[in-house]
Design a protein around this motif. Sequence first.
Motif, short mmCIF file in Angstrom:
data_model
loop_
_atom_site.label_atom_id
_atom_site.label_comp_id
_atom_site.label_asym_id
_atom_site.label_seq_id
_atom_site.Cartn_x
_atom_site.Cartn_y
_atom_site.Cartn_z
N ARG A 5 0.82 -1.22 0.00
CA ARG A 5 0.00 0.00 0.00
C ARG A 5 0.85 1.27 0.00
O ARG A 5 1.98 1.28 0.49
CB ARG A 5 -0.89 0.03 1.25
CG ARG A 5 -2.13 -0.83 1.18
CD ARG A 5 -3.09 -0.45 2.31
NE ARG A 5 -4.33 -1.19 2.30
CZ ARG A 5 -5.37 -0.90 1.52
NH1 ARG A 5 -5.29 0.10 0.68
NH2 ARG A 5 -6.47 -1.63 1.59
N THR A 48 -2.38 0.45 -4.54
CA THR A 48 -2.46 -0.79 -3.77
C THR A 48 -2.31 -1.96 -4.74
O THR A 48 -2.95 -2.00 -5.79
CB THR A 48 -3.80 -0.92 -3.04
OG1 THR A 48 -3.98 0.20 -2.17
CG2 THR A 48 -3.87 -2.21 -2.23
N GLU A 74 -8.81 2.26 -2.38
CA GLU A 74 -10.12 1.61 -2.21
C GLU A 74 -10.05 0.09 -2.31
O GLU A 74 -11.00 -0.61 -1.96
CB GLU A 74 -11.10 2.14 -3.27
CG GLU A 74 -10.88 1.62 -4.69
CD GLU A 74 -9.74 2.32 -5.44
OE1 GLU A 74 -9.45 1.92 -6.58
OE2 GLU A 74 -9.16 3.27 -4.87
N ILE A 75 -8.93 -0.47 -2.79
CA ILE A 75 -8.79 -1.92 -2.91
C ILE A 75 -8.85 -2.55 -1.52
O ILE A 75 -8.13 -2.14 -0.60
CB ILE A 75 -7.47 -2.30 -3.61
CG1 ILE A 75 -7.44 -1.72 -5.02
CG2 ILE A 75 -7.29 -3.80 -3.63
CD1 ILE A 75 -8.45 -2.30 -5.97
N SER A 76 -9.71 -3.55 -1.36
CA SER A 76 -9.88 -4.18 -0.05
C SER A 76 -8.76 -5.15 0.25
O SER A 76 -8.12 -5.70 -0.66
CB SER A 76 -11.22 -4.92 0.00
OG SER A 76 -11.28 -5.92 -1.00
N VAL A 77 -8.53 -5.36 1.54
CA VAL A 77 -7.47 -6.25 2.00
C VAL A 77 -8.07 -7.64 2.26
O VAL A 77 -9.01 -7.77 3.04
CB VAL A 77 -6.83 -5.72 3.29
CG1 VAL A 77 -5.79 -6.70 3.82
CG2 VAL A 77 -6.20 -4.36 3.05
N ARG A 100 -8.66 -11.39 3.75
CA ARG A 100 -8.51 -11.91 5.11
C ARG A 100 -7.17 -12.65 5.24
O ARG A 100 -6.79 -13.43 4.38
CB ARG A 100 -9.66 -12.87 5.41
CG ARG A 100 -9.60 -13.48 6.82
CD ARG A 100 -10.78 -14.41 7.05
NE ARG A 100 -12.05 -13.69 6.95
CZ ARG A 100 -13.23 -14.29 7.06
NH1 ARG A 100 -13.30 -15.60 7.25
NH2 ARG A 100 -14.34 -13.58 6.96
#
Length: 469
Positions: free
Chosen positions: A60, A76, A91-94, A96
């Motif tokens: 990131r 990201t 805005e890219i999600s991480v 799990r």
Amino acid sequence: MLVLRTHPNTRTMNSTLLQRAARLAVLAAALGGTGMLLPSVAHAQVVIPTAAQSQPVVLRGATIHTVTKGTITNGTIVMDRGKITAIGGPEISVPRGAKVVDYTGKHIYPGLIDAYSTVGISEIGAVDVSNDVNELGDFNPNVRAEVAVNAESRHIGTTRSAGVLVAFSTPGGGVISGLSSAISLEGWTWEEMSMKGAAALNVNWPDPNARPRRFGGGPPPGFGGRPQPAPKTYAEQVEEIRNFFGEARAYRDAIKSGQSVRTDSRYAAMIPALNGEIPVVVAAEGAAQISDAITWAKQEAVKIVIRGGRDAMQVAARLKAENVPVILTATMSAPPRSDDGYDEAYSTPAALYKAGVKFAIAGEGNALYSYRLPWDAGVAVAFGLPEEEALKAVTINAAEFMGVADKVGSLEVGKEATLLITTGTPLDMTSNIVQSYIQGREIDMNDIQKQFFKKYLEKINQQKKKIAS
């Protein structure tokens, strides 16, 4: 029939080095708890290949230079199982369970690609058994460089430290040298490092202006005063190439029609090139060589890439018209002729770009200097080539010419997670490579030159203490 392979002595040397490293590791573990590490053990640093990616990794905050799809600020990148699974802004999600690394203020580039290299198949020039580049004989299309790659080569570490993460290991010698192999510069064995075993067929085009070395009126005497045959003419050498390709085509057609033929690995290795599945990389420097090679390739109906290209500007119009790409080598070399300008090699990439010729930039094929690839491209920037085009010349262009653009060469979803984190453009000597990833692996950034730096810095520090006392 000759097949390129690792010399037995090289295997023995590698085995010995591994056994020595293992003994040092055991000794270090035994003595480490008591603080009794020996000096030789304390300074011994062995670069260990990293295991395959076991969890998602998210990078990131850095500026991402995708090469093909623009630049992303505060970007990201998500890497999983060795591939890029997402790329974009904050805005890219991480995912799990992902490992998140913040690289704010840094830059991310795709790993650089050396389209002409002997990394892994050449170690010490003066030690024959450590070099597996040239095979005996003139026609060796069945030679695959990858099977001779020494994963323990010291040049791999120094090359990676400069940002070069993919190399096309290329055999040499003879007329048809063999097959270039695309390798990732990370792995325990050549099998792990291999990306594409048969990436390109290599042909060394004869020089029409070559002058045979003779003393007196006739052929030079051989052993025992016996005369040697007169050297072959340029026309005879070209005809040999035509004949070999013709024989290979007849072999392919016979197999295709179901005829019973005796297996010949040399002709079998030619089939992908004859079918247009892989390019034929022709080593040619002079204008006449390049022009004749293009004419020959059209007649043979093969995909051609020119490698070398010293005089490519003299035939730039034809290169563009025929859509023939060039892999430029020796962009930092001195002028080869007395009437050439001092900047002949430096300015050729910019001139080809203006002429609309597609090109990549490679080194001179010397494993010792593969680490200089970023600066081979950087000098072209200093002499007029736009920086983004120089970057393409050592990434996506090289990948496209050699048939691996679906895997590397740019930062895109679905491609291998092979990339660099830097303090600036990798084409600038003042930039530092902070970290590299190859197929999602966070590689060990150590190398033999860094070890020597630390070693002799310690020597200077010890001498300073002596002087101070």
